[in-house]
Design a protein around this motif. Structure first.
Motif, PDB file in Angstrom:
ATOM      1  N   PHE A  78       0.834  -1.210   0.000  1.00  0.00           N
ATOM      2  CA  PHE A  78       0.000   0.000   0.000  1.00  0.00           C
ATOM      3  C   PHE A  78       0.864   1.252   0.000  1.00  0.00           C
ATOM      4  O   PHE A  78       0.615   2.199  -0.756  1.00  0.00           O
ATOM      5  CB  PHE A  78      -0.917  -0.004   1.227  1.00  0.00           C
ATOM      6  CG  PHE A  78      -1.694   1.270   1.416  1.00  0.00           C
ATOM      7  CD1 PHE A  78      -2.886   1.473   0.740  1.00  0.00           C
ATOM      8  CD2 PHE A  78      -1.218   2.271   2.256  1.00  0.00           C
ATOM      9  CE1 PHE A  78      -3.598   2.653   0.903  1.00  0.00           C
ATOM     10  CE2 PHE A  78      -1.922   3.454   2.424  1.00  0.00           C
ATOM     11  CZ  PHE A  78      -3.119   3.640   1.746  1.00  0.00           C
ATOM     12  N   VAL A  79       1.897   1.284   0.853  1.00  0.00           N
ATOM     13  CA  VAL A  79       2.777   2.444   0.934  1.00  0.00           C
ATOM     14  C   VAL A  79       3.513   2.653  -0.393  1.00  0.00           C
ATOM     15  O   VAL A  79       3.661   3.787  -0.854  1.00  0.00           O
ATOM     16  CB  VAL A  79       3.783   2.270   2.093  1.00  0.00           C
ATOM     17  CG1 VAL A  79       4.873   3.332   2.035  1.00  0.00           C
ATOM     18  CG2 VAL A  79       3.058   2.327   3.432  1.00  0.00           C
ATOM     19  N   ALA A  80       3.958   1.565  -1.026  1.00  0.00           N
ATOM     20  CA  ALA A  80       4.663   1.680  -2.295  1.00  0.00           C
ATOM     21  C   ALA A  80       3.750   2.206  -3.392  1.00  0.00           C
ATOM     22  O   ALA A  80       4.168   3.014  -4.227  1.00  0.00           O
ATOM     23  CB  ALA A  80       5.248   0.330  -2.692  1.00  0.00           C
ATOM     24  N   ARG A  81       2.490   1.753  -3.391  1.00  0.00           N
ATOM     25  CA  ARG A  81       1.544   2.210  -4.417  1.00  0.00           C
ATOM     26  C   ARG A  81       1.185   3.679  -4.268  1.00  0.00           C
ATOM     27  O   ARG A  81       0.841   4.346  -5.243  1.00  0.00           O
ATOM     28  CB  ARG A  81       0.277   1.363  -4.376  1.00  0.00           C
ATOM     29  CG  ARG A  81       0.458  -0.065  -4.882  1.00  0.00           C
ATOM     30  CD  ARG A  81      -0.884  -0.739  -5.104  1.00  0.00           C
ATOM     31  NE  ARG A  81      -1.652  -0.826  -3.871  1.00  0.00           N
ATOM     32  CZ  ARG A  81      -1.571  -1.828  -3.000  1.00  0.00           C
ATOM     33  NH1 ARG A  81      -0.717  -2.829  -3.235  1.00  0.00           N
ATOM     34  NH2 ARG A  81      -2.316  -1.848  -1.917  1.00  0.00           N
ATOM     35  N   HIS A  82       1.249   4.181  -3.049  1.00  0.00           N
ATOM     36  CA  HIS A  82       0.884   5.579  -2.771  1.00  0.00           C
ATOM     37  C   HIS A  82       2.115   6.408  -2.397  1.00  0.00           C
ATOM     38  O   HIS A  82       2.024   7.341  -1.614  1.00  0.00           O
ATOM     39  CB  HIS A  82      -0.156   5.638  -1.647  1.00  0.00           C
ATOM     40  CG  HIS A  82      -1.454   4.982  -1.994  1.00  0.00           C
ATOM     41  ND1 HIS A  82      -1.654   3.621  -1.856  1.00  0.00           N
ATOM     42  CD2 HIS A  82      -2.609   5.492  -2.499  1.00  0.00           C
ATOM     43  CE1 HIS A  82      -2.889   3.326  -2.242  1.00  0.00           C
ATOM     44  NE2 HIS A  82      -3.482   4.434  -2.639  1.00  0.00           N
ATOM     45  N   ARG A  83       3.258   6.056  -2.978  1.00  0.00           N
ATOM     46  CA  ARG A  83       4.495   6.707  -2.575  1.00  0.00           C
ATOM     47  C   ARG A  83       4.525   8.191  -2.919  1.00  0.00           C
ATOM     48  O   ARG A  83       5.180   8.974  -2.229  1.00  0.00           O
ATOM     49  CB  ARG A  83       5.700   6.002  -3.180  1.00  0.00           C
ATOM     50  CG  ARG A  83       5.762   6.006  -4.698  1.00  0.00           C
ATOM     51  CD  ARG A  83       6.938   5.151  -5.174  1.00  0.00           C
ATOM     52  NE  ARG A  83       7.036   5.095  -6.615  1.00  0.00           N
ATOM     53  CZ  ARG A  83       6.350   4.260  -7.362  1.00  0.00           C
ATOM     54  NH1 ARG A  83       5.478   3.429  -6.796  1.00  0.00           N
ATOM     55  NH2 ARG A  83       6.491   4.236  -8.674  1.00  0.00           N
TER      56      ARG A  83
END
Length: 373
Positions: free
Chosen positions: A219-224
């Motif tokens: 999730f964090v990588a997708r919304h970096r």
């Protein structure tokens, strides 16, 4: 300042494409103009300093800003913990000689040079400026700019990725310990209370992020991109709070133009020594050209994104003078290393191939493409 994404092959390919665009965007930013790159984030930081000078937080507003800063720093290091893959950083240790060399430059050579600046007090530097200068020598290396410069110079990009990642991981623990050992206790210095704050505000959130990484890392990588703004906004809040406190206490009267010029001169010498040491030291250790490039760019720079929050915790109300040397050094290292990287790219022994693209195995801190990491 990258994370490998678990999942299907399509997800991995998408992540690689996104990272390629992010890295190339950073490279272009660092190259324009090629002789004097200006990190846009430095402009924001300077604007924040100006705002603190004109409208410093006082009284209740200062208390609110201080509480918000504490929460922002904790969130910042929680996100660092989520993004940084310990397994991938440690996986790069098969090239252990290179990583030991970078760590020695970052956490041994740099601090030793920082200690020598004590002889410049009070003739050239004030005590607090010297403590800030010493602090900047203790923080970990950058990640994103090390990768970008190594790519421009056609060096060993995977090694630069792992070196920056491992330095950041080690710095979470080593930087506070070095600060406890080397910074002077008392006004504006290090104390036991600061060590407790480091553990609670930095280490605990970072470890929590590491523990939750398997669940929320994707999730964090997708919304970096969005979370990258949280990173930068948190650091701006740290700077505003620190410089507001400095304005209220009137400590900026201690920084005369002569002192500022002396600080810049000392930092220029410090950077020049480290650039020479990393390049010729790596050559003496018989590293190849590509490895020497990675060592030079990973071993000669300091992370603004990691250093500013740590300084806010360590120095408290005196953080404004403590972070000034790091902010100036950050811009200086970008300008100088951009010129060096461009020259290295035209070395006769350089491969004519296109700049390599980092693999999925080391993409820490993908939340921001800013070279301040």
């Amino acid at each position: 300042m990258e994370e490998g994404l678990p999942g299907s092959a399509a997800t991995v390919l998408t992540a690689r494409a996104d990272h390629r665009r992010s890295t190339w965007s950073t490279v272009k930013r660092l190259q324009w103009p090629s002789w004097m790159p200006i990190d846009p984030y430095i402009v924001l930081l300077l604007g924040t300093v100006g705002l603190a000078a004109l409208l410093p937080a006082r009284g209740t507003a200062a208390d609110v800003a201080s509480g918000a800063t504490t929460a922002a720093i904790a969130l910042l290091f929680f996100l660092y913990g989520v993004r940084l893959s310990t397994r991938e950083a440690l996986g790069g240790l098969r090239h252990w000689r290179l990583h030991v060399t970078v760590l020695a430059c970052t956490f041994v050579a740099f601090p030793l040079l920082g200690l020598t600046t004590g002889v410049l007090v009070p003739g050239l530097l004030t005590h607090q400026l010297q403590q800030g200068l010493l602090f900047l020598t203790l923080v970990p290396s950058t990640i994103q700019s090390s990768i970008a410069f190594t790519s421009i110079a056609r060096g060993n990009v995977p090694a630069a990725i792992c070196a920056g990642s491992f330095s950041s991981l080690v710095g979470i623990v080593v930087t506070p310990l070095l600060a406890a050992a080397l910074l002077v206790s008392g006004s504006g210095g290090f104390s036991t209370d600061a060590l407790v704050k480091i553990v609670l505000q930095l280490l605990v959130p970072f470890l929590a992020g590491q523990l939750l990484r398997p669940r929320i890392g994707g999730f964090v990588a997708r919304h970096r991109r969005v979370l990258g703004r949280v990173d930068r906004g948190s650091i701006l809040l740290v700077v505003y709070t620190a410089f507001s406190a400095g304005m209220v206490q009137g400590i900026w009267h201690q920084v005369s133009p002569a002192r500022l010029g002396g600080l810049l001169a000392v930092e220029a010498v410090l950077l020049a020594v480290m650039l020479l040491l990393t390049w010729y030291g790596a050559k003496a250790l018989r590293f190849g050209r590509e490895d020497r490039i990675a060592i030079q760019f990973a071993g000669s720079k300091k992370s603004l994104a990691a250093g500013l929050p740590m300084a806010g915790v360590l120095f408290g109300a005196h953080a404004s003078l403590a972070v000034l040397p790091l902010m100036l050094f950050h811009q200086m290292q970008l300008m100088v290393c951009a010129v060096i990287a461009k020259r290295r790219a035209h070395d006769p022994e350089a491969e004519p191939a296109a700049a390599p693209v980092p693999s999925e195995t080391a993409r820490p801190g993908a939340g921001t493409a800013s070279p301040s990491r």
